[in-house]
Scaffold this motif. Structure first.
Motif, short mmCIF file in Angstrom:
data_model
loop_
_atom_site.label_atom_id
_atom_site.label_comp_id
_atom_site.label_asym_id
_atom_site.label_seq_id
_atom_site.Cartn_x
_atom_site.Cartn_y
_atom_site.Cartn_z
N VAL A 407 82.01 150.00 -36.88
CA VAL A 407 82.42 150.94 -35.85
C VAL A 407 82.50 150.23 -34.50
O VAL A 407 83.47 150.38 -33.76
N CYS A 408 81.47 149.43 -34.17
CA CYS A 408 81.50 148.66 -32.92
C CYS A 408 82.73 147.75 -32.88
O CYS A 408 83.36 147.59 -31.82
N PHE A 409 83.09 147.18 -34.02
CA PHE A 409 84.22 146.27 -34.08
C PHE A 409 85.54 146.97 -33.76
O PHE A 409 86.25 146.59 -32.82
N TYR A 410 85.85 148.04 -34.49
CA TYR A 410 87.19 148.59 -34.29
C TYR A 410 87.27 149.47 -33.04
O TYR A 410 88.33 149.56 -32.42
N TYR A 411 86.17 150.09 -32.62
CA TYR A 411 86.19 150.79 -31.34
C TYR A 411 86.35 149.79 -30.19
O TYR A 411 87.08 150.04 -29.23
N GLY A 412 85.63 148.66 -30.29
CA GLY A 412 85.73 147.64 -29.25
C GLY A 412 87.13 147.08 -29.13
O GLY A 412 87.67 146.93 -28.02
N VAL A 413 87.75 146.78 -30.26
CA VAL A 413 89.12 146.26 -30.27
C VAL A 413 90.08 147.27 -29.64
O VAL A 413 90.97 146.92 -28.86
N LEU A 447 80.77 147.39 -26.79
CA LEU A 447 80.72 147.60 -28.24
C LEU A 447 80.91 146.30 -29.00
O LEU A 447 80.26 146.07 -30.03
N LEU A 448 81.77 145.43 -28.51
CA LEU A 448 81.92 144.13 -29.18
C LEU A 448 80.67 143.28 -29.01
O LEU A 448 80.29 142.53 -29.92
N TYR A 449 80.00 143.41 -27.86
CA TYR A 449 78.73 142.71 -27.69
C TYR A 449 77.71 143.20 -28.71
O TYR A 449 77.01 142.41 -29.36
#
Length: 533
Positions: A407-413, A447-449
């Motif tokens: 979730v952090c990955f695709y929200y961050g992107v 989120l990516l962090y």
């Protein structure tokens, strides 16, 4: 099709023209703000999310869980603004996949879509597990026979029941957003009644001096700087993100909204603010009633953390505990059904634009919903559940922590995609500075962090259930002391599987990866590519 639906479809086709985007044949003009928000709340599934995620979060950060809730909420809120801006410009059901492709190109776009699909398939398996667990708990309470609750641990009973729940959810989703909306109104109302009852009853116990471990609420509980280690904050935020995740399902229904530009954004904002209020109040109620002790009903007791509401409902609600059991079962079943909306529409868009085989672009002629994509989502969730359930129940529950990674990955992107796509107009107005630049940038970077920090922390077998692969040493409780943490394997491993599938699809159908179906570009491109038909 009614006049309003025809108008919505026509408007949508006009809005999707830029960059080669086009409508998929979904039923237009069906979902309003309230209906979308109800589906959003259902997808997040507050009763299910609290019983599954609150215990592990309290285990990580104790009484500072409200602070972690708010810390996890802030980047979510910031990214919501990015989603809203992108949806206004390109109301495409592919959301993260489509927008990241337009901003960054097909490779990052494909992985953004895969992150969403993988996260939803992981959670579908967990939702099905919780729905079945609480179905048997409900039977045990109705018939006053505790042995019935243990039937969920019998594999030859549990697995077929899980398949039935998942298949039923897929069937409702297949019948389109109208069927989904009608079912969700009932299920969400039951959840909210039970949650409000639980909160009030818990504070009544505290006031009457009958709480298990009455703990006075302190302002410091809302201060994340009191938590201590950054690793604990990251782990707690990853779990709190699991609690908030799912509001973007509202956005994936943009092609079916009454006003594709405005309805999804308004509904997502309403959804996320309702959820933060519910979660903070539920957390305060649990902490004030039970404390964080590791004995008895304490929220820090490992025996309570797998399903904290199952442990506390009866002491708090008395004979009405059955209502909470029904609510959690409805919550997980409702979310199981509404969560089908998101991966099916992302798969539909990926098939439509050639990022996946064209069969995924199939739409039911009768219900105007994704057909092959919905069935594929259900089949993948069932297969994943069966494999993990046969391996270990711990593995299934580690999917919650792994879910936070994806979730952090695709929200961050997606947050960063908003900044880059609107790069030509970021400073054209004060509004753009905040909503197109500052908010999505901060949310995306945060989120990516948390994605990278949680991935690093999850390498340790102590992260999550304590399960690991390649472990050679275990403690007296069976917790691995070395090896690679199972959460890391599930989270990062599934993302790496996406890289392999992406490369395979490139060789099978390179058109999408050459930019032939979706053109990489920015807002305000002078000559958009012609829309696909």
């Amino acid at each position: 099709m009614t006049t309003s639906e025809t108008s919505a479809a026509t408007k949508l086709n006009e809005e999707l023209h830029g960059g080669g985007l086009s409508a998929k044949g979904l039923s237009a003009g069906k979902v309003g703000v309230l209906g979308a928000a109800v589906i959003g709340v259902s997808c997040i599934a507050p009763a299910y999310a609290v019983t599954s995620g609150l215990g592990p979060t309290i285990a990580e950060v104790g009484v500072y869980t409200p602070a972690i809730m708010l810390v996890g909420f802030i980047p979510m809120l910031l990214v919501v603004f990015g989603y809203r801006e992108l949806n206004t410009a390109m109301p495409d059901s592919g959301t993260s996949f489509t927008w990241a492709t337009r901003a960054f190109g097909p490779w990052i776009g494909w992985m953004g879509g895969w992150g969403l699909i993988a996260a939803t398939v992981l959670v579908l398996s967990n939702l099905a597990a919780v729905a079945v667990d609480f179905f048997f708990i409900m039977l045990a309470q109705i018939f006053q026979n505790p042995a019935l609750a243990d039937l969920t641990r019998v594999l030859w009973i549990n697995i077929p029941m899980t398949v039935i729940f998942t298949a039923l959810a897929a069937w409702i989703s297949y019948r389109g957003v109208e069927s989904t909306k009608k079912v969700q109104y009932v299920l969400v109302v039951v959840q909210l009644i039970a949650i409000v009852w639980f909160i009030i009853a818990a504070f009544v116990h505290v006031g009457n001096g009958t709480a298990f471990d009455a703990t006075p609420i302190e302002l410091s509980w809302f201060n994340p700087f009191e938590v201590g280690s950054l690793a604990a904050i990251s782990a707690g935020v990853s779990l709190s993100i699991f609690l908030f995740w799912g509001w973007d399902t509202v956005i994936t229904m943009n092609e079916e909204a009454k006003d594709p530009e405005k309805t999804p954004g308004r509904a997502s904002m309403l959804t996320i603010f309702v959820m933060v209020a519910i979660y903070v109040l539920m957390t305060l109620a649990v902490l004030a009633y039970a404390g964080i002790g590791e004995e008895g009903l304490g929220a820090g007791n490992p025996d309570n953390q797998e399903s904290i509401l199952a442990s506390l409902a009866e002491p708090i609600m008395g004979p009405f505990a059955l209502l909470m059991t029904v609510a959690v079962m409805f919550s997980s079943a409702a979310s199981l059904q509404s969560t089908m909306v998101s991966p099916s529409r992302t798969l539909l868009a990926m098939g439509h634009y050639g990022a996946l085989p064209k069969s995924y672009a199939s739409v039911s002629p009768r219900f105007k919903s994704p057909s092959v994509a919905t069935i594929a989502s259900a089949v993948a969730a069932i297969a994943f559940y069966i494999v993990l359930r046969l391996l270990s129940e711990n593995a299934l529950w580690d999917t919650i922590a792994a879910l936070g990674l994806m979730v952090c990955f695709y929200y961050g992107v997606t947050g960063l995609a908003c900044v880059w796509y609107f790069r030509r107009s970021l400073f054209a107005s004060t509004r753009n500075v905040f909503f197109r630049f500052l908010f999505p940038l901060l949310g995306g970077l945060a989120l990516l962090y948390f994605f990278f920090e949680t991935a690093r922390a999850s390498l340790s077998p102590s992260f999550g259930s304590g399960s690991a692969i390649f472990a050679t040493r275990y403690d007296a409780d069976g917790i691995a002391q070395d090896g690679i943490g199972l959460v890391f394997v599930l989270g990062v491993g599934v993302l790496l599987l996406g890289v392999v599938l992406m490369v395979v699809q490139y060789f099978r159908s390179p058109g999408f990866f050459r930019g032939e179906t979706i053109k990489t570009g920015a807002d305000g491109d002078a000559e958009p590519a012609p829309a696909l038909q």
